[in-house]
Design a protein around this motif. Sequence first.
Motif, short mmCIF file in Angstrom:
data_model
loop_
_atom_site.label_atom_id
_atom_site.label_comp_id
_atom_site.label_asym_id
_atom_site.label_seq_id
_atom_site.Cartn_x
_atom_site.Cartn_y
_atom_site.Cartn_z
N GLU A 164 1.11 -6.19 2.17
CA GLU A 164 0.72 -5.39 1.00
C GLU A 164 -0.79 -5.16 1.00
O GLU A 164 -1.27 -4.06 0.72
N TRP A 165 -1.54 -6.22 1.30
CA TRP A 165 -3.00 -6.11 1.33
C TRP A 165 -3.45 -5.14 2.42
O TRP A 165 -4.34 -4.31 2.21
N GLY A 166 -2.85 -5.22 3.59
CA GLY A 166 -3.20 -4.31 4.67
C GLY A 166 -2.91 -2.87 4.32
O GLY A 166 -3.72 -1.97 4.60
N LEU A 167 -1.77 -2.62 3.68
CA LEU A 167 -1.42 -1.26 3.27
C LEU A 167 -2.42 -0.75 2.23
O LEU A 167 -2.90 0.39 2.31
N LEU A 168 -2.72 -1.59 1.24
CA LEU A 168 -3.63 -1.17 0.18
C LEU A 168 -5.02 -0.85 0.72
O LEU A 168 -5.59 0.20 0.40
N THR A 169 -5.58 -1.72 1.55
CA THR A 169 -6.94 -1.48 2.04
C THR A 169 -7.00 -0.30 2.99
O THR A 169 -8.01 0.39 3.07
N THR A 170 -5.91 -0.05 3.72
CA THR A 170 -5.87 1.14 4.58
C THR A 170 -5.94 2.40 3.73
O THR A 170 -6.65 3.36 4.06
N LEU A 171 -5.23 2.42 2.61
CA LEU A 171 -5.28 3.57 1.72
C LEU A 171 -6.66 3.68 1.05
O LEU A 171 -7.18 4.78 0.87
N LEU A 172 -7.26 2.54 0.71
CA LEU A 172 -8.57 2.58 0.05
C LEU A 172 -9.63 3.19 0.95
O LEU A 172 -10.54 3.89 0.47
N ARG A 173 -9.53 2.95 2.24
CA ARG A 173 -10.54 3.49 3.17
C ARG A 173 -10.56 5.02 3.15
O ARG A 173 -11.57 5.62 3.50
N ALA A 174 -9.43 5.61 2.78
CA ALA A 174 -9.36 7.08 2.75
C ALA A 174 -10.00 7.66 1.49
O ALA A 174 -10.12 8.89 1.38
N ARG A 175 -10.39 6.82 0.53
CA ARG A 175 -11.08 7.25 -0.69
C ARG A 175 -10.36 8.40 -1.39
O ARG A 175 -10.95 9.42 -1.73
N GLY A 176 -9.09 8.23 -1.60
CA GLY A 176 -8.31 9.23 -2.30
C GLY A 176 -7.70 10.28 -1.41
O GLY A 176 -6.88 11.10 -1.86
N GLY A 177 -8.07 10.29 -0.13
CA GLY A 177 -7.51 11.27 0.80
C GLY A 177 -6.11 10.88 1.24
O GLY A 177 -5.69 9.73 1.12
N LEU A 178 -5.38 11.85 1.74
CA LEU A 178 -4.02 11.62 2.21
C LEU A 178 -4.04 10.82 3.51
O LEU A 178 -4.82 11.09 4.42
N VAL A 179 -3.18 9.81 3.57
CA VAL A 179 -2.96 9.06 4.82
C VAL A 179 -1.52 9.33 5.25
O VAL A 179 -0.59 9.04 4.50
N ARG A 180 -1.35 9.90 6.41
CA ARG A 180 -0.02 10.27 6.87
C ARG A 180 0.86 9.04 7.10
O ARG A 180 0.36 7.97 7.44
N LYS A 181 2.15 9.24 6.90
CA LYS A 181 3.09 8.14 7.09
C LYS A 181 2.98 7.56 8.51
O LYS A 181 2.99 6.33 8.69
N GLU A 182 2.88 8.44 9.50
CA GLU A 182 2.80 7.97 10.89
C GLU A 182 1.57 7.11 11.11
O GLU A 182 1.61 6.11 11.84
N ASP A 183 0.45 7.49 10.49
CA ASP A 183 -0.79 6.72 10.65
C ASP A 183 -0.70 5.37 9.96
O ASP A 183 -1.20 4.36 10.47
N LEU A 184 -0.06 5.34 8.79
CA LEU A 184 0.11 4.07 8.09
C LEU A 184 1.00 3.13 8.89
O LEU A 184 0.69 1.94 9.03
N LEU A 185 2.08 3.64 9.40
CA LEU A 185 2.99 2.79 10.19
C LEU A 185 2.28 2.24 11.41
O LEU A 185 2.44 1.06 11.75
N ALA A 186 1.50 3.08 12.10
CA ALA A 186 0.79 2.62 13.29
C ALA A 186 -0.29 1.60 12.94
O ALA A 186 -0.49 0.62 13.66
N GLU A 187 -0.97 1.83 11.82
CA GLU A 187 -2.07 0.94 11.42
C GLU A 187 -1.56 -0.42 10.97
O GLU A 187 -2.12 -1.46 11.33
N ILE A 188 -0.49 -0.41 10.17
CA ILE A 188 -0.03 -1.66 9.56
C ILE A 188 0.95 -2.40 10.46
O ILE A 188 0.86 -3.62 10.62
N TRP A 189 1.89 -1.68 11.06
CA TRP A 189 2.92 -2.36 11.86
C TRP A 189 2.74 -2.21 13.36
O TRP A 189 3.37 -2.88 14.13
N GLY A 190 1.86 -1.32 13.79
CA GLY A 190 1.57 -1.18 15.21
C GLY A 190 2.46 -0.16 15.90
O GLY A 190 3.37 0.42 15.32
N PRO A 191 2.21 0.05 17.20
CA PRO A 191 3.00 1.01 17.97
C PRO A 191 4.48 0.63 17.98
O PRO A 191 4.83 -0.54 17.95
N GLY A 192 5.32 1.66 18.04
CA GLY A 192 6.74 1.41 18.11
C GLY A 192 7.45 1.44 16.78
O GLY A 192 8.67 1.28 16.72
N PHE A 193 6.70 1.66 15.69
CA PHE A 193 7.32 1.68 14.37
C PHE A 193 7.41 3.09 13.79
O PHE A 193 7.65 3.26 12.60
#
Length: 245
Positions: A164-193
């Motif tokens: 949850e913390w990783g997801l939240l801080t990843t979204l915070l870095r975008a400062r209100g901007g859209l973060v694509r689902k594919e980018d979130l999955l790669a950032e939080i869970w890594g390749p293959g997700f």
Amino acid sequence: MTSKKTSIVIIDDDPRLLNALSINFKARGYEVHPATTGAQGLQAVSQTQPDVVILDMGLPDMDGSKVLEGIRGWSAVPVIILTARSDPLFSAAALDRGADDYVTKPFSMEELLARVRVALRHGNPQQFAQRSEVTVVQAGDVVIDVPRHSITKSGEPLHLTPTEWGLLTTLLRARGGLVRKEDLLAEIWGPGFEGQSHYLRIYTSQLRRKLEDDPAHPAFLLTEPGLGYRFVVPELGGPGCGYSE
């Protein structure tokens, strides 16, 4: 100086599987603490303070969900659930109780190792703090202090799991901007997700229940259907609302 081994607690009542997992993890340099019951598992987690926990949901002395609740009562250690049930609702319920991931039996050792590596990344919250230019975010009565890995709502501390913390801080870095689902999955869970959007639905739902006054009508954590997610701080006009560096 010898570096500290990564510590793992494995809780499973199948002696053959427990032995096989112990051998495989030890061969890869892990310090393994096996347990065959929920009570032993809770004791092992308390005594060893591991880096990650692997928890079978079918235990002889107590339901695995009770073990998970016990761990989550005082620890944010990443927990990976092992389950023989392929029902996605069952696995979603485990994630909803605070698990960080799940693996359905039968599984390959490589699959489990990959999930453990992802969990270990999330077990170091400073990783997300160091990569973020945002330090403090105030959204209404929610205050998120990224460097200190702390979050409060109306002055009361909130507990977030590592994912949850990783997801939240990843979204915070975008400062209100859209973060694509594919980018979130790669950032939080890594390749293959890629394509595992149900993970995002589950964890955004959990975050909303903790952060939002009305989770069904979120003010901060917004979904852009078919695209992704964003964390928006409304212009409330009050002092302290917004992003700080």
